[in-house]
Design an enzyme around this catalytic site. Structure first.
Site, PDB file in Angstrom:
ATOM      1  N   ALA A 124       1.203  -1.158  -0.097  1.00 17.31           N
ATOM      2  CA  ALA A 124       0.226  -0.051  -0.187  1.00 17.31           C
ATOM      3  C   ALA A 124       0.652   1.234  -0.044  1.00 17.31           C
ATOM      4  CB  ALA A 124      -1.114  -0.139   1.324  1.00 17.31           C
ATOM      5  N   SER A 125       0.461   2.319  -0.779  1.00 18.27           N
ATOM      6  CA  SER A 125       1.302   3.099  -0.273  1.00 18.27           C
ATOM      7  C   SER A 125       0.065   4.835  -0.389  1.00 18.27           C
ATOM      8  CB  SER A 125       1.975   3.241  -2.235  1.00 18.27           C
ATOM      9  OG  SER A 125       2.950   4.498  -2.309  1.00 18.27           O
ATOM     10  N   ALA A 126       0.043   5.629   1.099  1.00 21.12           N
ATOM     11  CA  ALA A 126      -0.116   6.354   1.054  1.00 21.12           C
ATOM     12  C   ALA A 126       0.641   8.240   0.604  1.00 21.12           C
ATOM     13  CB  ALA A 126      -0.946   6.803   2.187  1.00 21.12           C
ATOM     14  N   SER A 127      -0.012   9.341   1.162  1.00 19.45           N
ATOM     15  CA  SER A 127       1.038  10.503   0.884  1.00 19.45           C
ATOM     16  C   SER A 127       1.692  10.588   2.268  1.00 19.45           C
ATOM     17  CB  SER A 127      -0.147  11.246   0.756  1.00 19.45           C
ATOM     18  OG  SER A 127      -0.848  11.603   1.860  1.00 19.45           O
TER      19      SER A 127
ATOM     20  N   GLN B 204       4.584   4.453   3.145  1.00 18.44           N
ATOM     21  CA  GLN B 204       3.828   2.857   2.614  1.00 18.44           C
ATOM     22  C   GLN B 204       4.154   2.196   3.601  1.00 18.44           C
ATOM     23  OE1 GLN B 204       6.268   5.072  -1.297  1.00 18.44           O
ATOM     24  NE2 GLN B 204       6.883   3.476  -0.587  1.00 18.44           N
ATOM     25  N   VAL B 205       3.548   0.502   3.356  1.00 17.78           N
ATOM     26  CA  VAL B 205       3.454  -0.389   3.886  1.00 17.78           C
ATOM     27  C   VAL B 205       4.068  -1.249   3.477  1.00 17.78           C
ATOM     28  CG1 VAL B 205       1.964  -2.289   5.321  1.00 17.78           C
ATOM     29  CG2 VAL B 205       1.329   0.145   4.678  1.00 17.78           C
TER      30      VAL B 205
ATOM     31  N   LYS C 180       5.210  -0.077   8.068  1.00 16.93           N
ATOM     32  CA  LYS C 180       4.650   1.229   8.118  1.00 16.93           C
ATOM     33  C   LYS C 180       5.795   2.210   7.964  1.00 16.93           C
ATOM     34  CE  LYS C 180       0.433   4.342   8.526  1.00 16.93           C
ATOM     35  NZ  LYS C 180      -0.710   4.209   9.595  1.00 16.93           N
TER      36      LYS C 180
ATOM     37  N   ASP D 247     -12.961   6.619  11.129  1.00 14.62           N
ATOM     38  CA  ASP D 247     -13.455   6.218   9.642  1.00 14.62           C
ATOM     39  C   ASP D 247     -12.970   5.125   9.200  1.00 14.62           C
ATOM     40  OD1 ASP D 247     -13.333   6.823   7.098  1.00 14.62           O
ATOM     41  OD2 ASP D 247     -11.095   7.053   6.306  1.00 14.62           O
TER      42      ASP D 247
END
Length: 558
Positions: free
Chosen positions: A140-143, A146-147, A161, A296
């Site tokens: 997974a890649s977020a702003s 990254q995981v 993470k 969330d």
């Protein structure tokens, strides 16, 4: 912009603001740039001078879609700002809040060569000493991070993470700029006067700084684990604190699929209807019993493991409630279910920042109509989440701002109900929620709780009677010394002072220009070779005069 800021930082702010204006115009928000007065500043002048402000050349999408695209392009800080605003339908319109709720925090993954030094520096050891195996392709890649999947030396699979390098510096810079913009909005834009832009930005800052420290998320995950110890319906992966730092978080691997992957349920020996009820009951329990809830719970943040067991992801976005908040929420929901507008108004105002409304009779009448015609119909259709969403629209109409913790709570309830209904269209939240409401309201009347409240109030009165004579003495002493001060706050005074400063600057330039003209005339008249110096004076005076004229014409106040 404060003059005490370092020059490099001020220049950086101007450049960043120019970039923001450029992106806003390109995504069709030129009208907002003008309404906020950003078209008159140095960044906008720079863009016009370089002719790099682009206007949209294609058919525009809806406001919400354009806003999402704009925030995504501006980077992680603005993506998080959008996510915070998606939980605040009391501040932004419903369609915008819904669009921002779909804002995806996914960006292109950075090469592992850049991420590896972050891991080794944070955990103070080479990667082979830390993990037996480490998959360099992120799952997974977020702003912000990254995981990765990895294996410990004891054979246990874990998820790692890792924070993106340099992201903290970028976010801190953006937060400073956004806060100054919020201060400017509070002082000068009347439309934003009913809520607190600075408070909203401070809420964003606290949330982001919490997310940037993975040790905070680790402690929250550990607390969730204790809450669900022995629970067969909820799995919380263990945290490996020896492999956790502010920039790195290591937790047990979750073998699961997204909760909305209904086609995978048979292989997981699970039933969608049971999972929907378990998910909703879990969030209600977090709110009313633990007072610590996942803020969330959308399908991407909940995994199905096996035998109707679920696991939550991302403990960076959580909400916390005080005991009094839970009681007020229970009273609010009971008033809605029992068609009681009077108690509904009282409970609801306790959750607003002002705690009052300018026209109480009108607000009470509007809430009565809402409960009679809309809320009851939604209760009949088993749509509790929609009731809470529509409730915020009524609040927005009366310029009432919810306290941030309640806005997160309403968002969580609406989101989990929506997630549950995707699995079970016949899901009814009211029977799931009602036992928790009854327990909270019954516990409020228990002898132990009543005795505790009496004791707290008695202690508060005791402190007041103890401190009051000293406070009065302090006031009298201050009056005797002539140091008593009265502070007055006048709306718009800051804007007025800036207008006066601008006018005085123009007047000063005009006086200097006139003095230069007079002096140059005397030099030319005197002769003796001073004509050249007088001519230079005329040129300087002309430049000064022309700049003042341009400034007056551009301000459109002539």
């Amino acid at each position: 912009m404060p003059y005490y800021l370092p020059l490099a930082q001020r220049i950086g702010n101007v450049v960043r603001l120019a970039e923001i204006i450029h992106v806003m115009v390109r995504h069709g928000f030129a009208d907002l740039v003008h309404r906020l007065g950003l078209h008159e500043g140095i960044p906008a002048r720079l863009l016009r001078g370089l002719r790099i402000i682009e206007t949209p050349t294609v058919e525009l999408e809806t406001r919400g879609r354009r806003l999402c695209a704009m925030l995504t392009e501006l980077g992680p800080t603005y993506v998080k700002l959008g996510q915070v605003l998606s939980t605040r339908p009391d501040l932004v319109e419903k369609d915008i809040a819904e669009a921002l709720g779909m804002l995806q925090d996914r960006v292109e993954a950075q090469p592992f060569d850049l991420m590896r030094p972050v891991i080794e520096k944070a955990l103070r050891a080479p990667l082979p000493e830390l993990f037996a195996e480490f998959d360099e392709t992120p799952v997974a890649s977020a702003s912000l991070s990254q995981v990765y999947a990895a294996t410990l030396h004891n054979g246990e699979r874990v998820a790692v993470k890792v924070q993106r390098p340099g992201i903290r510096r970028v976010i801190e810079s953006d937060l400073r700029l956004i806060r100054r913009a919020a201060e400017w909005l509070s002082d000068r834009v009347i439309e934003f006067g009913w809520f607190d832009p600075v408070g909203t930005v401070d809420e964003l800052s606290r949330s982001l700084r919490r997310e940037l420290d993975f040790t905070v998320e680790a402690r929250i995950a550990e607390r969730f684990g204790r809450n669900y110890e022995g629970d067969t319906h909820v799995y919380v992966p263990p945290v490996h604190f020896e492999l956790t730092a502010p920039e790195v978080l290591t937790v047990g691997w979750i073998d699961g699929v997204r909760i909305d992957a209904v086609a995978r349920y048979p292989e997981r020996e699970s039933d969608p209807k049971e999972v929907a009820a378990i998910g909703c009951d879990t969030v209600c329990r977090q709110i009313f019993e633990f007072r610590l809830f996942h803020a969330d719970p959308h399908p991407g943040n909940i995994l199905l493991t096996q035998n109707n067991q679920i696991a939550f992801l991302d403990y960076g976005m959580v909400g916390h409630l005080e005991a009094a908040d839970v009681v007020a929420l229970a009273e609010l929901l009971r008033a809605i279910f029992q068609n009681d507008p009077e108690n509904c108004v009282t409970a609801l105002l306790a959750f607003t920042t002002a705690g009052d409304v300018y026209d109480l009779d009108s607000f009470r009448y509007a809430m009565g109509e809402f409960i009679a015609f809309e809320a009851q119909a939604l209760v009949g259709r088993a749509q509790v989440g929609r009731i809470l969403e529509e409730l915020t629209i009524v609040l927005r109409r009366y310029h009432l701002e919810l306290v941030p913790r309640l806005s997160l709570l309403l968002k969580a309830l609406a989101t989990i109900e929506s997630t549950g209904r995707a699995l079970d269209p016949d899901l009814d939240m009211a029977p799931i929620m009602r036992p928790y409401l009854e327990e909270v309201l019954a516990s409020r009347l228990s002898p132990v709780r009543l005795a505790g409240e009496v004791q707290q109030r008695a202690l508060a009165m005791l402190r007041l009677t103890r401190d009051l004579p000293r406070d009065i003495q302090q006031i009298v002493r201050t009056l005797r010394r002539g140091r008593f001060k009265v502070q007055l706050g006048l709306d718009g005074l800051t804007h007025f002072s800036s207008v006066v400063d601008r006018a005085s600057n123009r007047l000063t330039f005009g006086v200097i220009t006139g003095a230069i003209i007079v002096g140059s005339s005397l030099l030319i008249h005197a002769g003796d070779g001073h004509g050249t110096l007088g001519l230079i004076g005329y040129i300087v005076a002309g430049i000064f005069g022309f700049s003042v004229l341009v400034s007056i014409l551009r301000s459109k106040n002539y």
